[in-house]
Scaffold this active site. Sequence first.
Site, PDB file in Angstrom:
ATOM      1  N   ALA A  33       0.831  -1.210   0.000  1.00 22.39           N
ATOM      2  CA  ALA A  33       0.000   0.000   0.000  1.00 22.39           C
ATOM      3  C   ALA A  33       0.865   1.260   0.000  1.00 22.39           C
ATOM      4  O   ALA A  33       0.537   2.258  -0.649  1.00 22.39           O
ATOM      5  CB  ALA A  33      -0.936  -0.002   1.203  1.00 22.39           C
ATOM      6  N   ASP A  36       2.357   1.633  -3.488  1.00 21.40           N
ATOM      7  CA  ASP A  36       1.317   2.147  -4.390  1.00 21.40           C
ATOM      8  C   ASP A  36       1.107   3.647  -4.193  1.00 21.40           C
ATOM      9  O   ASP A  36       0.912   4.397  -5.155  1.00 21.40           O
ATOM     10  CB  ASP A  36      -0.005   1.412  -4.154  1.00 21.40           C
ATOM     11  CG  ASP A  36       0.055  -0.051  -4.571  1.00 21.40           C
ATOM     12  OD1 ASP A  36       0.899  -0.389  -5.425  1.00 21.40           O
ATOM     13  OD2 ASP A  36      -0.744  -0.842  -4.042  1.00 21.40           O
ATOM     14  N   SER A  81       2.211  -5.216 -16.328  1.00 21.01           N
ATOM     15  CA  SER A  81       1.497  -5.135 -15.061  1.00 21.01           C
ATOM     16  C   SER A  81       0.087  -4.617 -15.319  1.00 21.01           C
ATOM     17  O   SER A  81      -0.289  -4.315 -16.454  1.00 21.01           O
ATOM     18  CB  SER A  81       2.223  -4.185 -14.103  1.00 21.01           C
ATOM     19  OG  SER A  81       3.487  -4.683 -13.776  1.00 21.01           O
ATOM     20  N   LYS A 115      -7.193 -11.725  -7.357  1.00 26.08           N
ATOM     21  CA  LYS A 115      -5.828 -11.219  -7.542  1.00 26.08           C
ATOM     22  C   LYS A 115      -4.923 -11.926  -6.537  1.00 26.08           C
ATOM     23  O   LYS A 115      -4.832 -11.542  -5.377  1.00 26.08           O
ATOM     24  CB  LYS A 115      -5.756  -9.710  -7.345  1.00 26.08           C
ATOM     25  CG  LYS A 115      -4.386  -9.153  -7.703  1.00 26.08           C
ATOM     26  CD  LYS A 115      -4.330  -7.648  -7.573  1.00 26.08           C
ATOM     27  CE  LYS A 115      -2.975  -7.132  -8.026  1.00 26.08           C
ATOM     28  NZ  LYS A 115      -1.850  -7.705  -7.266  1.00 26.08           N
ATOM     29  N   LYS A 314      -8.064  -3.336  -5.804  1.00 25.57           N
ATOM     30  CA  LYS A 314      -7.393  -3.815  -4.592  1.00 25.57           C
ATOM     31  C   LYS A 314      -8.248  -3.639  -3.337  1.00 25.57           C
ATOM     32  O   LYS A 314      -9.032  -2.699  -3.225  1.00 25.57           O
ATOM     33  CB  LYS A 314      -6.050  -3.104  -4.415  1.00 25.57           C
ATOM     34  CG  LYS A 314      -4.978  -3.583  -5.388  1.00 25.57           C
ATOM     35  CD  LYS A 314      -3.604  -3.195  -4.885  1.00 25.57           C
ATOM     36  CE  LYS A 314      -2.515  -4.013  -5.547  1.00 25.57           C
ATOM     37  NZ  LYS A 314      -1.197  -3.740  -4.955  1.00 25.57           N
ATOM     38  N   CYS A 426       7.028 -18.784  33.113  1.00 25.82           N
ATOM     39  CA  CYS A 426       7.087 -18.516  34.544  1.00 25.82           C
ATOM     40  C   CYS A 426       7.131 -19.846  35.290  1.00 25.82           C
ATOM     41  O   CYS A 426       6.379 -20.770  34.969  1.00 25.82           O
ATOM     42  CB  CYS A 426       5.856 -17.707  34.957  1.00 25.82           C
ATOM     43  SG  CYS A 426       5.574 -17.673  36.729  1.00 25.82           S
TER      44      CYS A 426
END
EC number: 6.5.1.2
Length: 671
Positions: A33, A36, A81, A115, A314, A426
């Site tokens: 992201a 992009d 692409s 995708k 997307k 522990c």
Amino acid sequence: MESIEQQLTELRTTLRHHEYLYHVMDAPEIPDAEYDRLMRELRELETKHPELITPDSPTQRVGAAPLAAFSQIRHEVPMLSLDNVFDEESFLAFNKRVQDRLKSNEKVTWCCELKLDGLAVSILYENGVLVSAATRGDGTTGEDITSNVRTILAIPLKLHGENIPARLEVRGEVFLPQAGFEKINEDARRTGGKVFANPRNAAAGSLRQLDPRITAKRPLTFFCYGVGVLEGSELPDTHLGRLLQFKKWGLPVSDRVTLCESAEEVLVFYHKVEEDRPTLGFDIDGVVIKVNSLAQQEQLGFVARAPRWAVAFKFPAQEQMTFVRDVEFQVGRTGAITPVARLEPVHVAGVLVSNATLHNADEIERLGLRIGDKVVIRRAGDVIPQVVNVVLSERPEDSREVVFPTHCPVCGSDVERVEGEAVARCTGGLICGAQRKESLKHFVSRRAMDVDGMGDKIIDQLVEKEYVHTPADLFKLTAGKLTGLERMGPKSAQNVVNALEKAKETTFARFLYALGIREVGEATAAGLAAYFGTLEALEAASIEELQKVPDVGIVVASHVHNFFAEESNRNVISELLAEGVHWPAPIVINAEEIDSPFAGKTVVLTGSLSQMSRDDAKARLVELGAKVAGSVSKKTDLVIAGEAAGSKLAKAQELGIEVIDEAEMLRLLGS
């Protein structure tokens, strides 16, 4: 203020850096992201200032250079692409551009696919036989991965059916299902190998192995989604028709491919897939929308790096960047200590995330994480958010080392980490507040102290009302205090008090089992009790002495030793004895004086018995001088196999250990 030229130079440099990390090093530093967003920012600036576009700008090519370690294959038809859209408005604008460019009233049908989040590859078949395979690379030249692709079981080495083209280049995605990804990382953590941040990186790393034998061990799979070279035959004139033809020839195609007759139907498909995403079993990051008609595709054509007839729609990003403000340590109900990153809150996949698991100390070391670091957070489906990598290039000067605690943050007891185990724990099992409910429920259970009538709901209330903190507090309860619990009348309360009084008389083995020492089950507890005879002898035993007990190795010996080394545990045991918990003095059995075929032998029971319970069988065997162990080892003398005996029987046969059935055991017990 920076000039436009400076902004463009900085953006291009940053994008090239991240393209290199992603495509060449297989080690991305930022989420998709963020990449992009940077690319959109560069495109917008270049659109406003076309005179400043340079031939080497990231917007003017498809991807990055291939890895130098592989030979190269030039794509006869470039592997382009797709352009991306991120919201409904942008998709509807794309739909309008397509309709406007076609300049006709002809209806557009959309072919919608998942995708996949993997690695794009091209596979060339000549006369139906696989001859080569390559990665996308820079779109013109890719890496030769033929040997590795041949190891993927989903990809046919030879096509079958009719009218197979003389030359056919299919394109698709190699990816790694989530179950396979988790197993690879689990194995890597156990052996000290490379741990991958996500399935896509694992797929890329697996496919780019120089040794195909390593690739063959990875559960990669493949879906076909397009065609490059086609010679010597014709294909259907729709995209879906071609996919169905590929499927007939033996190529795998996703069963989620769907035709949509309008933009509105595409949006319904998008949201349905988004809803189903957590249950697919593999990663996707959106859907791909293509014009179904090949004739319309030809009319629409291409721009420099992408077709005009397709777009990737997307989903909201599953990865985002944020800062680690602190690392805290949580203690689970079994004593496991887990580091948790406290984050600057950030929205990931539609959810505000402020915490992320760091798993264990090894994971912190692998990540090289420091407090103050900028990190990438991943949240996939219902999985707890986790830190997948550190953005080292943006580490602040005041970042601080993460220090793993040596004492439990809840009760202060020592922290134990056995060699070979990733998890730290522990050791204060009898006093630790984080473990309290589970340790008490185990203590009163039927096979432990066997306190009749004290179920889980009573334990929950006793802990929540702070009536009980340790097992010793149970024996201090009165009927009057118990009547304060829900659904607990005077008679029921007195019954519980009576049951507690009765439970004080137990056996040494049951008492040891009730303490909840890690990995000490009933058989091991019985072995420890039989070997040492007294609590004092067991408490004083060294790790070396503990390993002399049948069925006790270095790991269990360490757990037992560490448990008794913790002063708080010894104090609770003293309180239990002071409250009247007791067991008969040990009867010393000299195996040499017992006339029994089991005397002095280490025996293992496996499978189910029909003539007596397993507990009764163990008791009889111990009476006759046997040591009953819970697992088969070289120390084992005899295995008694009942019905449906499994791995223990197989191991005994492998080691050449004597095996008898239940009937023979009963005969020998009778003798």
